[in-house]
Design an enzyme around this catalytic site. Structure first.
Site, short mmCIF file in Angstrom:
data_model
loop_
_atom_site.label_atom_id
_atom_site.label_comp_id
_atom_site.label_asym_id
_atom_site.label_seq_id
_atom_site.Cartn_x
_atom_site.Cartn_y
_atom_site.Cartn_z
N THR A 1 65.30 41.39 38.71
CA THR A 1 64.76 40.82 39.94
C THR A 1 63.85 41.85 40.57
OG1 THR A 1 66.71 39.49 40.43
CG2 THR A 1 65.28 39.98 42.28
N GLY B 1 70.52 31.39 40.33
CA GLY B 1 71.09 32.56 41.01
C GLY B 1 70.64 32.62 42.45
N ASP B 2 70.68 33.83 43.02
CA ASP B 2 70.37 33.94 44.45
C ASP B 2 68.87 34.06 44.74
OD1 ASP B 2 70.38 36.53 43.26
OD2 ASP B 2 70.44 37.43 45.25
N GLY C 1 70.83 41.58 42.55
CA GLY C 1 72.22 41.87 42.21
C GLY C 1 72.86 40.69 41.53
N GLY D 1 73.91 37.54 41.43
CA GLY D 1 73.50 36.46 42.31
C GLY D 1 74.62 35.64 42.91
#
Lengths: 356, 356
Positions: free
Chosen positions: B221, B251-252, B273, B275
């Site tokens: 990311t 994911g996030d 990180g 997620g």
């Protein structure tokens, strides 16, 4: 190990959640709890908000909505009353609304521009902050059950489209032919909007929420928040999204923090409204954060976020919420919101219009 | 229309965002501003967090990372220095990292279980709370540009998969053959993990973040947060997600409030990180909410959310953030995080390891 085990004394309660894997291993220790159940519990449900006016409603349609809201609320209440968890109550109440063609979720889901039905849902557990969400599924009868399965049986929080459907099959969830989601009412809504688009070059987005039954715009989505006897909160939301949606649009319903949020430190929230604004306003998490960090009541936080912040942003819709003391807030800035609340004493409160 | 016109002379600055539709009409009034630019501006970028240890790094690889972080930071800084907006700086910095095979975003995206590359990204504008997000695209060269297009040119906040790709084509964004995302390094990571899965029945999820370059787990990311001369904040995040991901996992990174958040009332945050934990912890929005509602500093809020709350939940990773005074926080609970900061004075700070 934050807020669990706050009631002690005797009685061993085996939690009914499925065993944790991966992301959840650190929480295994909470599966057995020594509890002294409180008699304070309750739940609140919603079946969508919008321009829902008495003058556009027939008596029989209004009664059908009231009956279904009552059925869903009582189903969740029975579970809570019998010692079930808030997550079980949330799922049961939502399943009843998903199986009804009256609401824009499950069976009654609206149609996309392509004439398909793409469903979204999410759940969150206030005790563990565990969550599950799915978007864009077309063959899963009860999307909220898939969100629960993602939460409990996968290492992930959010799955989408064909991948989510494959996971649903592997988990043995009820799969239906996409035709199951066909309802004449919703299909006519789509045709009406497409027709309107052809004649209006600068069309208003709101037509996408047109509901011919109430002759005006309505944000579908169903949701439930609950507090169980063990002091644990849970929230869930399920929707078919916007009629005529394009580009595999994802609204707020499957977005943790926007459509759904639960945290034993504050409250549980489920949203219904114009999803884009609920994401930008982080509505569900913002209510919880305001309550926790500003140390204000749930009612104050919900009022500020919906009537002031969301309204200022230009968004419309509403939320239902409950805190650990069983206080509830049902806040919306539209003409109506299908909603119902039942407390531990069994007092049932069903409302549709603003001035109900 | 990306880095359009960030040079200007004269008193009146016509904002170059594309015209608003639907969700944005209430904000039209901010399109023309008479500005008195402040000399306080800056940006922070990250290129992923994880078990990044000096002993596993060659000098030449470390230098390659430092060079690319410097290039990305300076590109954003030049835009800010010349009077461009924070969103333009965020996009430019992220584009450079997306085009490099060093980072898990764009060109260097990791592989899914099926051997494809599915990219996610999101952006948020702190002034308008406008946001754009996309998930699961396989042919868009710079996913962050698509997130910006969704924000500025659609009525939606989040689009996914084929629908998002169709929108990208309609907007004239750069489309590439999925083969563009093939890199030997990432493909070997996938093979290694699949091999490991075969021999380990109860495999640890963390293997999914295995990076053979650093011989340990790393959350890819890339992200950037910026404050421009007009006092406006912006944040953006772009990723290839987890190696070996299944079921169209999201994911996030594309989740507003988890991977990306910006609000002029508090701060701008970009996460990297594991997620699932960042979604459950609503990490980006929680930092902003703590800062605003508890009236604590950005550094205090970031420290509490990453070192206390996220760590307690079991999550690992980090964030970069900036507030309206130009204060920054680069907080992580892993051994390292690729990160760089440049302030208005042009002081450049590039770090990789915890004790850098």
């Amino acid at each position: 190990m934050r807020l669990y085990m706050f009631y002690f004394v005797g009685l061993l309660f085996i939690q009914c959640d499925m065993p944790y894997k991966g992301k959840h291993t650190e929480e295994k220790s909470v599966n057995k709890e020594v509890l002294n159940p409180s008699e304070n519990f309750g739940l609140v449900i919603h079946g969508g908000a919008g321009t829902i006016l008495k003058k556009n409603m027939t008596d029989s349609l209004e009664q059908a909505y009231r009956d279904k809201l009552e059925e869903a609320t009582k189903a969740g209440h029975t579970i809570l009353s019998n010692g079930g968890t808030s997550m079980q109550a949330v799922t049961a109440a939502i399943n009843i609304m998903e199986d009804s063609p009256l609401f824009n979720a499950g069976k009654g889901a609206v149609f996309t521009h392509k004439g398909t039905n793409e469903l979204d849902a999410s759940v969150m557990d206030g005790k563990t902050l565990n969550a599950g969400a799915i978007s864009g599924v077309t063959t899963v009868k009860n999307p909220i059950n898939l969100a629960v399965a993602v939460m409990n049986k996968s290492e992930h929080v959010m799955l989408s489209a064909q991948g989510a459907e494959q996971f649903a099959k592997e988990q043995g969830l009820k799969i239906v032919d996409p035709q199951y989601f066909y309802t004449e009412r919703r299909y006519k809504s789509l045709q009406k909007i497409i027709e309107k688009e052809k004649t209006e070059l600068d069309h208003d987005t709101k037509v996408s929420f047109m509901d011919p039954f109430i002759k005006d715009s309505k944000y579908g989505t169903v949701g439930c928040v609950a507090l169980d006897k063990y002091g644990n909160l849970a929230a869930g939301t399920s929707t078919g999204g916007m009629t005529n949606k394009r580009y595999n649009r994802i609204g707020d319903a499957p977005i943790i923090g926007a459509g759904t949020y639960a945290n034993n430190a504050s409250c549980a929230v489920s949203s219904t409204g114009w999803g884009e604004y609920f994401i930008r306003g982080m509505v569900a998490h913002d209510i919880a954060a305001m309550m926790e960090y500003k140390e204000i009541t749930l009612q104050e936080a919900a009022h500020t976020v919906i009537q002031e912040k969301l309204t200022k942003l230009g968004g419309t819709g509403g939320i239902v919420s409950i805190d650990r003391q069983g206080n509830v807030a049902m806040e919306f800035n539209t003409a109506g919101m299908y909603r119902a609340h039942m407390n531990a004493a069994g007092d049932l409160d069903i409302k549709i219009y603003k001035n109900d």
